[in-house]
Design an enzyme around this catalytic site. Structure first.
Site, PDB file in Angstrom:
ATOM      1  N   LYS A  35       0.843  -1.202   0.000  1.00  0.00           N
ATOM      2  CA  LYS A  35       0.000   0.000   0.000  1.00  0.00           C
ATOM      3  C   LYS A  35       0.879   1.254   0.000  1.00  0.00           C
ATOM      4  CE  LYS A  35      -0.249  -0.101   5.044  1.00  0.00           C
ATOM      5  NZ  LYS A  35      -1.113  -0.036   6.223  1.00  0.00           N
ATOM      6  N   HIS A 165      -6.417  -6.836  13.151  1.00  0.00           N
ATOM      7  CA  HIS A 165      -5.184  -6.037  13.132  1.00  0.00           C
ATOM      8  C   HIS A 165      -4.807  -5.657  14.557  1.00  0.00           C
ATOM      9  CE1 HIS A 165      -2.106  -3.881  11.014  1.00  0.00           C
ATOM     10  NE2 HIS A 165      -2.424  -2.728  11.563  1.00  0.00           N
ATOM     11  N   ARG A 221       1.136 -10.511   7.419  1.00  0.00           N
ATOM     12  CA  ARG A 221       1.003  -9.363   6.539  1.00  0.00           C
ATOM     13  C   ARG A 221       2.074  -8.305   6.839  1.00  0.00           C
ATOM     14  NH1 ARG A 221      -4.301  -9.281   8.870  1.00  0.00           N
ATOM     15  NH2 ARG A 221      -3.760  -7.197   9.600  1.00  0.00           N
ATOM     16  N   CYS A 311      12.846  24.430   3.431  1.00  0.00           N
ATOM     17  CA  CYS A 311      11.905  25.164   2.581  1.00  0.00           C
ATOM     18  C   CYS A 311      11.114  24.173   1.721  1.00  0.00           C
ATOM     19  CB  CYS A 311      12.663  26.138   1.689  1.00  0.00           C
ATOM     20  SG  CYS A 311      13.823  27.199   2.587  1.00  0.00           S
ATOM     21  N   MET A 312      10.226  24.682   0.905  1.00  0.00           N
ATOM     22  CA  MET A 312       9.394  23.795   0.090  1.00  0.00           C
ATOM     23  C   MET A 312      10.222  22.965  -0.887  1.00  0.00           C
ATOM     24  SD  MET A 312       6.166  24.698  -2.404  1.00  0.00           S
ATOM     25  CE  MET A 312       5.183  25.369  -1.054  1.00  0.00           C
TER      26      MET A 312
END
Length: 374
Positions: A35, A165, A221, A311-312
Site C-alpha cells: 500500500k 489487526h 502481513r 523550505c518547500m
C-alpha cells in the site's frame, strides 16, 4: 538524464527481507503489504520484488492500488483492506481481487457487484478484536458472519478469509496483544461453528510476524519490515536490510561571512566564514519541515545538520571549510553502510516512526532501481 534528487530502491533488499520474514513465519504464507506506493518504494516494482523473494500474496489499502497491480500483469492473490461506498466493486470482482469486509453494508455492495459481474466475489471478514478501527465486534460480528454465510450459500461470495489487526504489537509485552489474540481466536471459532470454512486466518503485521509465533496463523502481513525497517526498534533490526537510499546533488555551493542568517526566519547563523550548500529537496518532496536544524545528512564524507529551516524545494547545510562543489552528491538517508543517517534515525530525531519517513517522499522525487527492475 541526471536528476536533482532520487530515491534509490534496492529490490534485492526487498527480496532478502521477505526471506527473513518467511523464516520467522514458519509455515504461514506471506502477504507483502505494498500500500501507499509500497511505503514509498514503488508499487509495482516492490510488489514484483516481494513475489520474487517468496511472498505469495499482496496487500493494499485502496482498490485503485489493486487494479494498478492487475494492470501491471500481477495476478497473484491481492487483498484490499479498505472500502468506501460506490467504489468499482464490480471491476474488483471481475478481476479476482479479494476484498476486506467489516460491515454488512459493504457486503451488500459486493454481493450486488458479484451479481452484475456474473462471478463469485472473494471476501475476508474483518473482526475488531480491540483496535476499535475497522471491522465488526459483538452483535455486529454475529450479524456480519450470518449475512456473509447466507451470501455464500447463494453463490455470490466466497468467504475466503478472516482477519484482524493489532494495535500494539510493536510494544513487546503490552497486555492488549494477548487480549487481541484471544478475541480473534474466539471470533474465528464463532464463525467456523456457524459454518465458515476459511482458507486463511490472519492478524500478524510486521511486528507480530517477527516476534509472536502464536499470532501467525495461516498468513502474515508484513509492511514496514518488507522494506528493511524494524517494526520493533527496541529488539533490533532482525537481519532486515533497508531498501531505500535518498540522495540529492548540491545545487549551489558558496562562501558566506560569519554571522550570516540562513533560510527563512534566520533560525541558523554562521559562527564564522563558512561554505554553504543548497540541497534541492524540501517539504514539497517529503523532507519534514520539523527537521530544520535537527536532521543530519552525509555530505563530503561527514554528517552535517540541516542549517536553518527546510523550505518547500530546498534546504541548506553548513560544510565549514571542507571542499565541495555543485553537483556533488549528498545522502539524506540510507542503510547506513557509508555512515549516512538511516530512516530510523530520522524518525527517532523527530519523534515519529520510520514508516512516515519513507512513505512521505513525494512523487517529485523519481524512484531509481539500480540493477534494473523485475
Amino acid at each position: 538524464m541526471r536528476v536533482p534528487a532520487e530515491a534509490r530502491v534496492d529490490l534485492g533488499a526487498i527480496g532478502h527481507n521477505i526471506g527473513v520474514l518467511r523464516r520467522h513465519a514458519g509455515g504461514a504464507e506471506v502477504m507483502a503489504m505494498v500500500k501507499a506506493e509500497a511505503y514509498g518504494h514503488g508499487l509495482v516494482e516492490a510488489a514484483r520484488a516481494a513475489l520474487a523473494g517468496g511472498a505469495s500474496w499482496l496487500g493494499v489499502a485502496k482498490l485503485a492500488e489493486a487494479l494498478r497491480l492487475r494492470d501491471a500483469g500481477l495476478t497473484v492473490r491481492t487483498l484490499v483492506c479498505l472500502g468506501v461506498p460506490g467504489e468499482p466493486y464490480e471491476e474488483a470482482v471481475a478481476r479476482g481481487v479479494d476484498m476486506t469486509v467489516g460491515a454488512v453494508w459493504l457486503l451488500e455492495e459486493i454481493v450486488r457487484a458479484a451479481e452484475r459481474a456474473g462471478r463469485e466475489a472473494r471476501i475476508h471478514l474483518k473482526a475488531d478484536t480491540g483496535m476499535s478501527r475497522g471491522g465488526a465486534r459483538g452483535a455486529g460480528w454475529e450479524a456480519l458472519v450470518d449475512a456473509a454465510l447466507k451470501a455464500e450459500a447463494t453463490g455470490h461470495v466466497r468467504v475466503a478469509g478472516v482477519m484482524s489487526h493489532f494495535a500494539c504489537a510493536d510494544e513487546p509485552g503490552h497486555p492488549s496483544i494477548a487480549a487481541q489474540v484471544g478475541a480473534f481466536t474466539e471470533m474465528v471459532a464463532h464463525a467456523e461453528k456457524a459454518g465458515a470454512r476459511f482458507e486463511v486466518r490472519h492478524i500478524a503485521n510486521s511486528a507480530a510476524a517477527l516476534t509472536l509465533p502464536e499470532a501467525r496463523f495461516d498468513l502474515v502481513r508484513p509492511g514496514i519490515a518488507t522494506y528493511g525497517l524494524t517494526p520493533v526498534p527496541s529488539l533490533g533490526e532482525f537481519g532486515l536490510r533497508p531498501a531505500m537510499t535518498l540522495v540529492a546533488d548540491a545545487a549551489l555551493v558558496k562562501r558566506v561571512p560569519a554571522g550570516s542568517g540562513v533560510s527563512y526566519g534566520h533560525t541558523y547563523h554562521t559562527e564564522r566564514e563558512t561554505t554553504l550548500a543548497v540541497v534541492p529537496v524540501g517539504y514539497g518532496d517529503g523532507i519534514p519541515r520539523q527537521g530544520s536544524n535537527v536532521l543530519e545528512v552525509l555530505a563530503g564524507g561527514r554528517r552535517r545538520t540541516i542549517a536553518g529551516r527546510v523550505c518547500m524545494d530546498q534546504f541548506v547545510v553548513d560544510l565549514g571549510d571542507d571542499p565541495f562543489a555543485a553537483g556533488d552528491e549528498i545522502i539524506l538517508f540510507g542503510p547506513g553502510d557509508r555512515g549516512e543517517p538511516t530512516a530510523r534515525e530520522w524518525a527517532e530525531a523527530l519523534g515519529t516512526i520510520s514508516y512516515e519517513i519513507v512513505t512521505r517522499i513525494g512523487a517529485r522525487v523519481p524512484r531509481a532501481y539500480p540493477g534494473g527492475g523485475l
